[in-house]
Design a protein around this motif. Structure first.
Motif: not given
Length: 423
Positions: A1, A192-193, A195-197, A199-200
């Motif tokens: 990301m 989703s982006v 959420h992924q950021q 998590i990252s």
């Protein structure tokens, strides 16, 4: 990301969505105009055919009411003559039959209003497809004096808008569905982006906290070993104490690597560019790793067509090259043979690090640059690590506007190609 900015993503996606709306509107508008043109063309041809099919003797006198000068309404049409003192009208049955027959031939099935008008009237312009001259029926009694400009058959369709809308309704529904679908996909993608950021970021914070928590006890262990050796010098050669010290240093180096990579991700301005002679830098790398090279009895050779100079960060490029050579020393079951080739091509310098180690399978070539990824070796755990080395190398090379890729040579050693811009 890395590099994804949520506001930029939203702006770009919204702009694309607006462009898509514009394309859909233009498509529907063009389709509407095309349907109208086709309808107008069929009406014009039908009127011409209807007039052409009528004979002059079909004209009959009638006495319309003087109040409105209109004949009795027909089933599907209203037939009227010009409002003048002397009126000679036509047989509405004959005209209706001719128009109906022509409309049936051209597949026009709509209610209409039919009138007789002068060619000078606003409704009957020369370009109007809804007017047709009744040449066989020209008669002076239709006009007052000699100012007659001709008699025209004029037709209107009260339900034309509904007809056109019926033709394009599926386009409207399809366009609305497509736009809503794209909007939903866009919203889900943004969520989703985000959420992924998150998590990252959670992973980065976790590893940073873990590394800092580990660093304190490791420092205490190292200090305790040093003081113990200082108090009892005879323990300096103790095998088990040596293992504690050696493994503590190794674990400390791994923790420093985790922290350094996390810091690089948060700050893209860490590079301190300067002019670097690549051949000289590689010689320094080999000199710094002399003990490890001697321990494995490795052969490291550099082949350079010239001495290319680039603009880069000496510290991080040095560490990146060390990582590549260190992997070649570790992952081998024979005496390491490491070959480094340097050549210039199209304002770029291409460096190839090749070895005779255990190699990389084809399906692992793209995965090895991912953070924390390690190639599975069954139950073999001879070489420890977090899978950060190659991800660090990739980050450094790309931040120098270069590229790195693993070449295809599975089971015959590994080969990495680095491309960097010349100064």
């Amino acid at each position: 990301m890395k590099g994804i900015k949520i506001p930029h993503l939203i702006f770009t996606a919204a702009l694309c969505w607006l462009v898509l709306i514009g394309i859909q509107v233009k498509w529907i508008s063009d389709s509407k105009h095309l349907i109208e043109e086709q309808f107008d063309q069929k009406v014009s041809l039908a009127l011409a055919a209807a007039v052409g099919s009528m004979a002059p003797e079909e004209r009959l006198k009638c006495a319309p009411p003087q109040s409105n000068m209109i004949c009795q309404p027909m089933n599907r049409a209203l037939f009227s003559a010009p409002q003048e003192d002397t009126v000679e009208a036509y047989d509405d049955t004959a005209i209706r039959a001719a128009v109906d027959q022509a409309f049936l031939f051209y597949d026009i099935n709509m209610p209409y209003v039919l009138q007789v008008a002068s060619s000078s009237s606003p409704e009957c312009q020369t370009t109007s497809p809804y007017c047709c001259a009744i040449t066989p029926f020209e008669h002076k009694s239709f006009a007052v004096g000699d100012d007659a400009a001709g008699t025209m058959l004029n037709i209107t369709f009260p339900g034309k808008k509904a007809y056109v809308l019926k033709k394009i309704w599926w386009m409207l529904v399809a366009s609305l569905f497509i736009l809503l679908f794209v909007l939903v996909v866009f919203i889900l993608a943004v969520r989703s982006v985000i959420h992924q950021q998150r998590i990252s970021q959670w992973n980065i914070d976790f590893f940073n906290n873990m590394a800092h928590e580990f660093r304190t006890p490791l420092t205490n262990i190292s200090l305790a070993v040093q003081r113990l050796v200082k108090r009892k010098p005879d323990l300096a050669e103790d095998k088990y104490l040596g293992v504690v010290h050696k493994e503590g240093v190794k674990l400390g180096a791994q923790i420093d690597r985790v922290l350094s990579i996390a810091e690089l991700q948060h700050d893209g301005t860490y590079l301190q560019p300067e002019k670097i002679d690549l051949k000289e830098l590689l010689n320094q790398v080999i000199a710094d790793m002399e003990l490890a090279i001697q321990k494995t009895k490795a052969n490291v050779s550099i082949h350079a067509e010239s001495a290319p100079v680039i603009i880069g960060d000496r510290f991080h490029l040095l560490r990146a090259f060390k990582n590549l050579i260190d992997n070649a020393l570790k992952y081998t079951d024979v005496i390491p043979d490491i070959n480094i080739e340097i050549k210039e091509e199209d304002e770029q310098v291409i460096m190839t690090f090749s070895d005779n180690g255990i190699g990389i399978a084809n399906h692992d070539r793209e995965l090895i640059f991912q953070r924390f990824h390690r190639i599975p070796r069954g139950n073999q755990h001879d070489q420890k690590g977090f899978g950060l080395g190659l991800s660090y190398v990739k980050m450094i090379i790309e931040d120098h506007k270069g590229q790195i890729r693993a070449l295809t040579n599975a089971n015959r050693g590994s080969s990495f190609e680095l491309t960097l811009p010349l100064s």
